[in-house]
Design a protein around this motif. Structure first.
Motif, PDB file in Angstrom:
ATOM      1  N   ARG A 176       0.933  -1.415   0.063  1.00 51.65           N
ATOM      2  CA  ARG A 176       0.097  -0.159  -0.086  1.00 51.65           C
ATOM      3  C   ARG A 176       0.949   1.393  -0.096  1.00 51.65           C
ATOM      4  O   ARG A 176       0.585   2.126  -0.803  1.00 51.65           O
ATOM      5  CB  ARG A 176      -0.898  -0.106   1.231  1.00 51.65           C
ATOM      6  N   GLU A 177       1.951   1.043   1.040  1.00 48.30           N
ATOM      7  CA  GLU A 177       2.760   2.276   0.772  1.00 48.30           C
ATOM      8  C   GLU A 177       3.846   2.428  -0.107  1.00 48.30           C
ATOM      9  O   GLU A 177       4.640   3.386  -0.217  1.00 48.30           O
ATOM     10  CB  GLU A 177       3.369   2.321   2.262  1.00 48.30           C
ATOM     11  N   GLY A 178       3.954   1.319  -0.982  1.00 53.50           N
ATOM     12  CA  GLY A 178       4.795   1.534  -2.032  1.00 53.50           C
ATOM     13  C   GLY A 178       6.260   1.360  -1.624  1.00 53.50           C
ATOM     14  O   GLY A 178       7.177   2.013  -2.398  1.00 53.50           O
ATOM     15  N   VAL A 179       6.592   0.736  -0.514  1.00 51.24           N
ATOM     16  CA  VAL A 179       7.938   0.589   0.198  1.00 51.24           C
ATOM     17  C   VAL A 179       8.711  -0.440  -0.733  1.00 51.24           C
ATOM     18  O   VAL A 179       8.075  -1.557  -1.139  1.00 51.24           O
ATOM     19  CB  VAL A 179       7.771   0.128   1.542  1.00 51.24           C
ATOM     20  N   ARG A 180       9.875   0.015  -1.073  1.00 52.34           N
ATOM     21  CA  ARG A 180      10.813  -1.000  -2.100  1.00 52.34           C
ATOM     22  C   ARG A 180      11.713  -1.586  -1.248  1.00 52.34           C
ATOM     23  O   ARG A 180      12.248  -2.960  -1.615  1.00 52.34           O
ATOM     24  CB  ARG A 180      11.438  -0.221  -3.159  1.00 52.34           C
ATOM     25  N   ASP A 181      12.434  -0.980  -0.488  1.00 48.27           N
ATOM     26  CA  ASP A 181      13.654  -1.558   0.310  1.00 48.27           C
ATOM     27  C   ASP A 181      13.580  -1.334   1.724  1.00 48.27           C
ATOM     28  O   ASP A 181      12.809  -0.138   2.340  1.00 48.27           O
ATOM     29  CB  ASP A 181      15.157  -0.827   0.020  1.00 48.27           C
ATOM     30  N   ILE A 182      13.507  -2.416   2.628  1.00 50.15           N
ATOM     31  CA  ILE A 182      13.234  -2.258   4.035  1.00 50.15           C
ATOM     32  C   ILE A 182      14.562  -2.506   4.803  1.00 50.15           C
ATOM     33  O   ILE A 182      15.350  -3.680   4.668  1.00 50.15           O
ATOM     34  CB  ILE A 182      12.355  -3.516   4.496  1.00 50.15           C
ATOM     35  N   ASP A 183      15.085  -1.609   5.513  1.00 46.80           N
ATOM     36  CA  ASP A 183      16.309  -1.783   6.147  1.00 46.80           C
ATOM     37  C   ASP A 183      16.046  -2.587   7.644  1.00 46.80           C
ATOM     38  O   ASP A 183      17.009  -3.273   8.099  1.00 46.80           O
ATOM     39  CB  ASP A 183      17.132  -0.347   6.599  1.00 46.80           C
ATOM     40  N   PHE A 184      15.086  -2.188   8.345  1.00 48.60           N
ATOM     41  CA  PHE A 184      15.026  -2.561   9.845  1.00 48.60           C
ATOM     42  C   PHE A 184      13.548  -2.643  10.091  1.00 48.60           C
ATOM     43  O   PHE A 184      12.530  -1.836   9.623  1.00 48.60           O
ATOM     44  CB  PHE A 184      15.553  -1.696  10.618  1.00 48.60           C
ATOM     45  N   VAL A 185      13.069  -3.917  10.609  1.00 48.85           N
ATOM     46  CA  VAL A 185      11.622  -3.864  11.272  1.00 48.85           C
ATOM     47  C   VAL A 185      11.771  -4.594  12.601  1.00 48.85           C
ATOM     48  O   VAL A 185      12.750  -5.327  12.961  1.00 48.85           O
ATOM     49  CB  VAL A 185      11.082  -5.049  10.370  1.00 48.85           C
ATOM     50  N   LYS A 186      11.198  -3.841  13.545  1.00 49.00           N
ATOM     51  CA  LYS A 186      10.775  -4.212  14.855  1.00 49.00           C
ATOM     52  C   LYS A 186       9.567  -4.510  15.083  1.00 49.00           C
ATOM     53  O   LYS A 186       8.645  -3.849  14.829  1.00 49.00           O
ATOM     54  CB  LYS A 186      11.190  -2.911  16.018  1.00 49.00           C
ATOM     55  N   ILE A 187       9.492  -5.969  15.755  1.00 48.28           N
ATOM     56  CA  ILE A 187       8.051  -6.561  16.323  1.00 48.28           C
ATOM     57  C   ILE A 187       7.999  -6.457  17.456  1.00 48.28           C
ATOM     58  O   ILE A 187       8.828  -7.532  18.061  1.00 48.28           O
ATOM     59  CB  ILE A 187       7.959  -7.555  15.497  1.00 48.28           C
ATOM     60  N   ASP A 188       7.335  -6.079  18.265  1.00 52.09           N
ATOM     61  CA  ASP A 188       7.091  -5.997  19.762  1.00 52.09           C
ATOM     62  C   ASP A 188       5.553  -6.181  20.005  1.00 52.09           C
ATOM     63  O   ASP A 188       4.871  -5.064  20.020  1.00 52.09           O
ATOM     64  CB  ASP A 188       7.840  -5.053  20.381  1.00 52.09           C
ATOM     65  N   VAL A 189       4.783  -7.381  19.855  1.00 54.26           N
ATOM     66  CA  VAL A 189       3.478  -7.087  19.954  1.00 54.26           C
ATOM     67  C   VAL A 189       2.876  -8.392  21.090  1.00 54.26           C
ATOM     68  O   VAL A 189       1.783  -8.708  20.851  1.00 54.26           O
ATOM     69  CB  VAL A 189       2.956  -7.635  18.489  1.00 54.26           C
ATOM     70  N   LYS A 224      16.713  -5.963   5.913  1.00 53.84           N
ATOM     71  CA  LYS A 224      18.270  -6.041   6.427  1.00 53.84           C
ATOM     72  C   LYS A 224      18.467  -6.850   7.710  1.00 53.84           C
ATOM     73  O   LYS A 224      19.078  -7.419   7.901  1.00 53.84           O
ATOM     74  CB  LYS A 224      18.917  -5.123   6.113  1.00 53.84           C
ATOM     75  N   ALA A 225      17.531  -6.353   8.607  1.00 50.06           N
ATOM     76  CA  ALA A 225      17.590  -6.523  10.142  1.00 50.06           C
ATOM     77  C   ALA A 225      16.248  -6.518  10.604  1.00 50.06           C
ATOM     78  O   ALA A 225      15.273  -5.883  10.496  1.00 50.06           O
ATOM     79  CB  ALA A 225      18.270  -5.479  10.704  1.00 50.06           C
ATOM     80  N   LEU A 226      15.806  -7.662  11.588  1.00 51.08           N
ATOM     81  CA  LEU A 226      14.756  -8.043  12.060  1.00 51.08           C
ATOM     82  C   LEU A 226      15.123  -7.800  13.737  1.00 51.08           C
ATOM     83  O   LEU A 226      16.273  -8.563  14.064  1.00 51.08           O
ATOM     84  CB  LEU A 226      13.926  -9.199  11.782  1.00 51.08           C
ATOM     85  N   CYS A 227      14.351  -7.212  14.522  1.00 50.42           N
ATOM     86  CA  CYS A 227      14.392  -7.270  15.863  1.00 50.42           C
ATOM     87  C   CYS A 227      13.019  -7.649  16.324  1.00 50.42           C
ATOM     88  O   CYS A 227      12.175  -6.817  16.261  1.00 50.42           O
ATOM     89  CB  CYS A 227      14.814  -5.706  16.405  1.00 50.42           C
ATOM     90  N   ILE A 228      12.892  -8.841  17.307  1.00 48.61           N
ATOM     91  CA  ILE A 228      11.571  -9.373  17.553  1.00 48.61           C
ATOM     92  C   ILE A 228      11.603  -9.621  18.939  1.00 48.61           C
ATOM     93  O   ILE A 228      12.625 -10.338  19.518  1.00 48.61           O
ATOM     94  CB  ILE A 228      11.252 -10.570  16.524  1.00 48.61           C
TER      95      ILE A 228
END
Length: 95
Positions: free
Chosen positions: A43-56, A75-79
């Protein structure tokens, strides 16, 4: 499950609300629109993702199920990998 006093325990999972209730906090169930990470990325048209943090608060596997890592590869996930309120290992479901 929106926890009133201990906001950090608000979660998709009723188990997290139960932990908060055990600590004296009340909660209410709210119904809100949701999407997957893949849907948000598209939806947001994101092409490259450097970092995702998931704290749910215990719903990490649910969030990861909505992320196609072959198509959208951060490139990195912090979960968060511990159970809400207990700090016990909680990653076996999604590791």
């Amino acid at each position: 499950h929106e926890v009133d006093r201990l906001h950090g325990l608000s979660s998709l999972r009723p188990e997290s609300a139960a932990v908060a209730a055990g600590l004296g906090a009340s909660h209410r169930v709210r119904h809100v629109p949701m999407t997957t990470l893949d849907g948000l990325i598209a939806r947001e048209g994101v092409r490259d993702i450097d970092f995702v943090k998931i704290d749910v608060e215990g719903a990490e596997a649910d969030v990861l199920a909505g992320l196609d890592l072959d198509r959208n590869r951060p490139k990195a996930l912090c979960i968060e990998a511990v159970a809400p309120g207990a700090m016990t290992e909680n990653w076996s479901e999604w590791e």
